[in-house]
Design a protein around this motif. Structure first.
Motif, short mmCIF file in Angstrom:
data_model
loop_
_atom_site.label_atom_id
_atom_site.label_comp_id
_atom_site.label_asym_id
_atom_site.label_seq_id
_atom_site.Cartn_x
_atom_site.Cartn_y
_atom_site.Cartn_z
N VAL A 128 -67.02 -14.29 22.16
CA VAL A 128 -67.43 -13.99 20.65
C VAL A 128 -66.58 -13.01 19.83
O VAL A 128 -65.94 -13.14 18.89
CB VAL A 128 -68.80 -14.09 20.55
N VAL A 129 -66.62 -12.00 20.69
CA VAL A 129 -65.84 -10.97 20.05
C VAL A 129 -64.51 -10.87 20.01
O VAL A 129 -63.91 -10.82 19.18
CB VAL A 129 -66.13 -9.38 20.92
N GLY A 130 -63.72 -11.44 20.93
CA GLY A 130 -62.39 -11.78 20.78
C GLY A 130 -62.01 -12.55 20.09
O GLY A 130 -61.01 -12.56 19.20
N SER A 131 -62.63 -13.85 19.82
CA SER A 131 -62.45 -14.92 18.78
C SER A 131 -62.70 -14.46 17.41
O SER A 131 -61.94 -14.97 16.54
CB SER A 131 -63.36 -16.18 19.25
N THR A 132 -63.58 -13.57 17.29
CA THR A 132 -63.84 -13.17 15.80
C THR A 132 -62.70 -12.46 15.31
O THR A 132 -62.12 -12.50 14.13
CB THR A 132 -65.17 -12.30 15.63
N SER A 133 -62.15 -11.48 16.47
CA SER A 133 -61.05 -10.66 16.05
C SER A 133 -59.80 -11.41 15.56
O SER A 133 -59.08 -11.27 14.70
CB SER A 133 -60.55 -9.80 17.01
N TYR A 134 -59.53 -12.33 16.62
CA TYR A 134 -58.25 -13.33 16.47
C TYR A 134 -58.61 -14.17 14.86
O TYR A 134 -57.64 -14.52 14.23
CB TYR A 134 -58.49 -14.25 17.55
N LEU A 135 -59.80 -14.68 14.91
CA LEU A 135 -59.82 -15.61 13.50
C LEU A 135 -59.81 -14.95 12.21
O LEU A 135 -59.29 -15.16 11.19
CB LEU A 135 -61.39 -16.30 13.67
N VAL A 136 -60.25 -13.52 12.19
CA VAL A 136 -60.00 -12.63 11.02
C VAL A 136 -58.79 -12.39 10.81
O VAL A 136 -58.29 -12.55 9.58
CB VAL A 136 -60.73 -11.32 11.32
N THR A 137 -57.87 -12.01 11.87
CA THR A 137 -56.48 -11.85 11.63
C THR A 137 -55.56 -13.18 11.24
O THR A 137 -54.90 -13.16 10.32
CB THR A 137 -55.89 -11.27 13.05
N LEU A 138 -56.14 -14.33 11.74
CA LEU A 138 -55.26 -15.62 11.31
C LEU A 138 -55.65 -15.98 9.98
O LEU A 138 -54.91 -16.38 9.06
CB LEU A 138 -55.97 -16.65 12.06
N ALA A 139 -56.83 -15.56 9.23
CA ALA A 139 -57.13 -15.70 7.94
C ALA A 139 -56.40 -14.91 7.06
O ALA A 139 -55.73 -15.31 6.12
CB ALA A 139 -58.67 -15.40 7.86
N ALA A 140 -56.38 -13.54 7.72
CA ALA A 140 -55.15 -12.68 6.97
C ALA A 140 -53.80 -13.24 6.90
O ALA A 140 -53.10 -13.32 5.76
CB ALA A 140 -55.18 -11.33 7.52
N ALA A 141 -53.18 -13.87 8.07
CA ALA A 141 -52.00 -14.35 8.02
C ALA A 141 -52.07 -15.73 7.38
O ALA A 141 -50.78 -15.87 6.32
CB ALA A 141 -51.59 -14.81 9.60
N ALA A 142 -53.14 -16.50 7.19
CA ALA A 142 -52.86 -17.70 6.08
C ALA A 142 -52.65 -17.11 4.74
O ALA A 142 -52.02 -17.94 4.02
CB ALA A 142 -54.11 -18.55 6.39
N ALA A 143 -53.62 -16.04 4.27
CA ALA A 143 -53.58 -15.62 2.94
C ALA A 143 -52.20 -15.24 2.51
O ALA A 143 -51.88 -15.06 1.48
CB ALA A 143 -54.63 -14.66 2.74
N ALA A 144 -51.34 -14.63 3.73
CA ALA A 144 -50.19 -13.97 3.63
C ALA A 144 -48.94 -15.18 3.54
O ALA A 144 -47.73 -14.87 3.40
CB ALA A 144 -49.76 -13.15 4.55
N GLY A 145 -49.39 -16.31 3.56
CA GLY A 145 -48.22 -17.64 3.73
C GLY A 145 -48.21 -18.20 4.89
O GLY A 145 -47.23 -18.93 5.17
N GLY A 146 -48.88 -17.80 6.18
CA GLY A 146 -48.80 -18.38 7.50
C GLY A 146 -49.21 -19.98 7.13
O GLY A 146 -49.93 -20.11 6.42
#
Length: 285
Positions: A128-146
């Motif tokens: 849960v801890v690792g996945s949360t960190s990963y998904l939050v960062t992926l959300a930032a990447a998607a917002a930046a154009g990923g």
């Protein structure tokens, strides 16, 4: 209560339907305990959410000029798994070391629960801890154009889920091994951050920057942090119809062969963590 005591309790608990229900309840209790402690720790929450996103945003703005969507995607995945490793090591190495230092296992050994339920609870909370960190960062990447078009593909989603789960279990296993080797919880946050940074840069930012990789770089397709990252990037980027030449050299990992390597590493490290929990925490019971 003999079959529910810690001596031989793993076999006793999972041998019957009622025993399996008790085991699941015990594992769930351990997982909830670790998650409650994590949520109450402001440093842990900052590492979990803010730390990898800050690295991603600063790298994107300072070092990349008009990056392609594939580069943003790769950067997000790399920092997402970097954050997952950092947060999981910091939280669970410290938690295990603290339990050992404060002799909490003297109380645990007196209770009718299984060592495997303890470990399963830690694994669940670590995921849960690792996945949360990963998904939050992926959300930032998607917002930046990923681009993450693979969400619509069962094959890509399965690959991402499997590699993320394997990596979180590897990170939690490493945390337990580190916590057992160095039972000094006051040092664990700094030690975990440094260890994750060393692994990140020694592998060329989790295998994303080939010119930073030493030698022929074959090790980036074997070490868990870079292997998981490169496997995920291949899945995400190819699902968007783009190439993965920017990952070479070395050659991009094979989804089947190298995915099997990652799972094998997870099994080996999880087995080592279980051995440590039984021998160090529960006295070999």
């Amino acid at each position: 209560m003999a079959d529910q005591s810690l001596t031989g309790s793993d076999t006793g608990l999972v041998g019957t339907r009622a025993g399996r229900r008790r085991w699941l309840g015990q594992a769930g209790a351990f997982a909830r305990r670790h998650l409650r402690v994590t949520i109450r720790n402001k440093i842990a929450v900052a590492l979990l959410i803010g730390y990898p996103v800050a690295w991603f945003v600063s790298t994107l703005w300072l070092f990349l000029d008009d990056p392609a969507a594939a580069a943003v995607t790769a950067l997000g995945v790399g920092f997402g798994l970097f954050g997952a490793l950092t947060a999981t090591l910091a939280v669970f190495a410290g938690a295990f070391a603290r339990d050992l230092q404060r002799d909490r296992y003297a109380k645990f050994r007196a209770l009718p629960h299984a060592p495997s339920a303890d470990l399963a609870g830690r694994f669940a909370a670590g995921t849960v801890v690792g996945s949360t960190s990963y998904l939050v960062t992926l959300a930032a990447a998607a917002a930046a154009g990923g681009t993450f078009n693979g969400w619509a593909s069962p094959a890509v989603l399965g690959l991402v889920s499997l590699t993320l789960l394997s990596f979180c279990l590897i990170a939690t296993s490493l945390a337990i091994l580190i916590g057992a080797a160095l039972p000094k919880p006051e040092y664990m946050t700094v030690l975990s951050i440094v260890a994750a940074l060393i692994a990140f840069y020694l592998t060329g930012q989790n295998g994303m920057v080939p010119w930073m990789i030493v030698g022929d770089g074959q090790y980036v397709n074997w070490l868990p942090n870079s292997l998981a990252t490169r496997l995920q990037v291949v899945g995400w980027v190819e699902a968007s119809g783009e190439g993965t030449d920017f990952l070479t050299p070395p050659k991009a990992p094979s989804l089947v062969q190298h995915g099997g390597i990652l799972i094998g590493e997870m099994v080996l490290l999880a087995g080592a963590a279980f051995g440590v929990v039984r021998s160090v925490a529960y006295g070999g019971d």
